[in-house]
Design a protein around this motif. Structure first.
Motif, mmCIF file in Angstrom:
data_model
loop_
_atom_site.group_PDB
_atom_site.id
_atom_site.type_symbol
_atom_site.label_atom_id
_atom_site.label_comp_id
_atom_site.label_asym_id
_atom_site.label_seq_id
_atom_site.Cartn_x
_atom_site.Cartn_y
_atom_site.Cartn_z
ATOM 1 N N PRO A 40 -0.285 6.733 -2.473
ATOM 2 C CA PRO A 40 0.008 7.578 -1.306
ATOM 3 C C PRO A 40 -0.640 7.089 -0.017
ATOM 4 O O PRO A 40 -0.229 7.490 1.071
ATOM 5 C CB PRO A 40 -0.543 8.941 -1.718
ATOM 6 N N ARG A 41 -1.671 6.226 -0.122
ATOM 7 C CA ARG A 41 -2.356 5.709 1.072
ATOM 8 C C ARG A 41 -2.387 4.180 1.028
ATOM 9 O O ARG A 41 -3.445 3.564 0.830
ATOM 10 C CB ARG A 41 -3.771 6.266 1.162
ATOM 11 N N PRO A 42 -1.254 3.563 1.217
ATOM 12 C CA PRO A 42 -1.218 2.099 1.125
ATOM 13 C C PRO A 42 -1.944 1.439 2.288
ATOM 14 O O PRO A 42 -2.010 1.992 3.393
ATOM 15 C CB PRO A 42 0.278 1.785 1.161
ATOM 16 N N ARG A 43 -2.484 0.262 2.021
ATOM 17 C CA ARG A 43 -3.163 -0.498 3.065
ATOM 18 C C ARG A 43 -2.354 -1.746 3.417
ATOM 19 O O ARG A 43 -1.737 -2.349 2.549
ATOM 20 C CB ARG A 43 -4.558 -0.929 2.599
ATOM 21 N N ALA A 44 -2.402 -2.094 4.686
ATOM 22 C CA ALA A 44 -1.783 -3.350 5.099
ATOM 23 C C ALA A 44 -2.554 -4.514 4.482
ATOM 24 O O ALA A 44 -3.778 -4.449 4.304
ATOM 25 C CB ALA A 44 -1.785 -3.455 6.616
ATOM 26 N N PHE A 99 -3.267 -8.728 9.998
ATOM 27 C CA PHE A 99 -2.700 -7.929 8.920
ATOM 28 C C PHE A 99 -1.188 -7.806 9.083
ATOM 29 O O PHE A 99 -0.666 -7.741 10.201
ATOM 30 C CB PHE A 99 -3.317 -6.528 8.903
ATOM 31 N N GLY A 100 -0.508 -7.754 7.952
ATOM 32 C CA GLY A 100 0.920 -7.501 7.948
ATOM 33 C C GLY A 100 1.198 -6.019 8.091
ATOM 34 O O GLY A 100 0.275 -5.209 8.206
ATOM 35 N N PRO A 101 2.481 -5.612 8.068
ATOM 36 C CA PRO A 101 2.815 -4.196 8.195
ATOM 37 C C PRO A 101 2.336 -3.393 6.988
ATOM 38 O O PRO A 101 2.283 -3.911 5.868
ATOM 39 C CB PRO A 101 4.345 -4.197 8.287
ATOM 40 N N LYS A 102 1.994 -2.136 7.224
ATOM 41 C CA LYS A 102 1.543 -1.263 6.140
ATOM 42 C C LYS A 102 2.742 -0.855 5.278
ATOM 43 O O LYS A 102 3.766 -0.412 5.802
ATOM 44 C CB LYS A 102 0.856 -0.025 6.700
ATOM 45 N N PRO A 103 2.626 -1.009 3.956
ATOM 46 C CA PRO A 103 3.748 -0.608 3.080
ATOM 47 C C PRO A 103 3.991 0.891 3.138
ATOM 48 O O PRO A 103 3.108 1.674 3.520
ATOM 49 C CB PRO A 103 3.258 -1.033 1.683
ATOM 50 N N ALA A 104 5.187 1.292 2.752
ATOM 51 C CA ALA A 104 5.515 2.716 2.703
ATOM 52 C C ALA A 104 4.729 3.397 1.590
ATOM 53 O O ALA A 104 4.455 2.799 0.545
ATOM 54 C CB ALA A 104 7.014 2.896 2.477
ATOM 55 N N ALA A 105 4.336 4.639 1.815
ATOM 56 C CA ALA A 105 3.603 5.405 0.805
ATOM 57 C C ALA A 105 4.508 5.733 -0.369
ATOM 58 O O ALA A 105 5.708 5.947 -0.215
ATOM 59 C CB ALA A 105 3.061 6.677 1.429
#
Length: 349
Positions: free
Chosen positions: A330-334, A319-325
């Protein structure tokens, strides 16, 4: 008072018994400690995944993968075909004749029947909202699709490829299994319970609380000893006696599990955990001892046990980095890194 000859007899008997028990425990532990990742098959592609199922007789593995189902030859680890044209695949069920398979297409609110020789879809069957877990019931020759959002089960007659009943449930269903005698069991995630259904009457016949289990997901069955194994949040596996509905043990497993398996030959239950472990539980005694936590790969939460080879297949990806909320999310996923989708093959040394 015992004579010296009797004392020697009892001492020798106790010594032999103790050695035998110790040897059995050592053999059991040594057997379990042999599990390891023996191969990795890179499948590639994009998107997430859900359940997978082995077809031991055909040496095939069906793996749901976003809008398609990968079909893998388990003798070579190479693709044998693919099923395409879905919106989002979740599970696959196989009939007992080797003729048809069934895919739950969650976003399509349908179950698709396919020919297992050509891998072509032969029927699209409307189901409830977001069909997820799915299982074939051999006594009634029906397929049971459990719909997450409408919280019910769609029962499909495999002779007509049509829904013949819709059964309301008490909450959100997760993974189902069958006992081969006309009973269907399914975890209810939002109620921390197991529902038992009669396949002939198409009715709920019992609902049992899963004491000590939060958000049950995957489930496996031991039909010889009438046990169900539900994997739960909080690093627990709930072992239920399905003759009484009572939870009889809660061995500790890895974190973030989503699937379970059972090896009837060696009486071992498995839990695939998103923390990167596969927990092996000895079910041959009431202790339900954890024998091993096999290092796998983070995100390898779903699995299939192959009764023909004794191997366990798990799927994972990088998985890549989790995006900013954001306010909108509000709960982004990588996101899965394209090309990293892999099947892990776990076996014994």
């Amino acid at each position: 008072m015992l004579s010296s000859s009797y004392r020697r007899f009892f001492s020798r008997t106790a010594l032999v018994s103790g050695l035998s028990l110790g040897l059995l425990a050592t053999c059991s532990s040594a057997f379990a400690q042999q599990y390891q990742v023996e191969n990795r098959w890179n499948i590639g592609g994009e998107g997430g995944w859900d359940y997978l199922i082995a077809d031991p007789g055909a040496h095939l593995l069906y793996v749901t993968h976003g809008p398609r189902v990968e079909v893998i030859d388990t003798t070579t680890g190479k693709p044998a075909g693919a099923l395409t044209g879905f919106k989002s695949t979740h599970g696959v069920a196989l009939d007992d004749k080797g003729q048809y398979g069934y895919v739950s297409d969650g976003a399509g609110n349908a179950v698709d029947a396919f020919d297992r020789h050509t891998f072509k879809v032969v029927a699209t069957i409307p189901a409830g909202t977001n069909p997820d877990g799915i299982v074939y019931e051999p006594v009634t020759k029906t397929v049971w699709a459990f719909n997450g959002r409408s919280q019910d089960a769609s029962v499909i007659d495999t002779a007509t490829q049509k829904v013949v009943a819709t059964i309301k449930l008490s909450g959100k269903p997760e993974f189902p299994t069958v006992d081969g005698k006309g009973n269907v069991f399914v975890n209810i995630e939002t109620k921390n319970s197991i529902v038992k259904l009669d396949a002939k009457s198409k009715t709920v016949t019992a609902e049992w609380p899963l004491t000590g289990c939060e958000s049950p997901s995957g489930m496996a069955i031991d039909t010889d000893h009438h046990r169900l194994f539900s994997v739960c949040d909080g690093k627990k596996m709930a072992v239920t006696d399905y003759t009484s509905g009572k939870v009889i043990a809660t061995p500790e497993i890895g974190d973030s599990p989503d699937a379970a398996g059972y090896d009837a030959k060696h009486q071992l239950a498995f839990s695939s955990n998103g923390d990167g472990t596969l927990t092996v539980v000895d079910t041959s005694s009431p202790v339900y001892k954890v024998l091993q936590n096999v290092a796998t790969q983070k995100s390898a939460r779903t699995m299939a046990f192959d009764s023909g080879t004794g191997r366990i297949y798990l799927v994972a990806a990088e998985f890549g980095p989790k995006p900013a909320a954001t306010a909108e999310n509000p709960r982004p996923r990588a996101q899965v890194i394209p090309g990293s989708f892999t099947i892990l093959v776990v076996g014994r040394k």
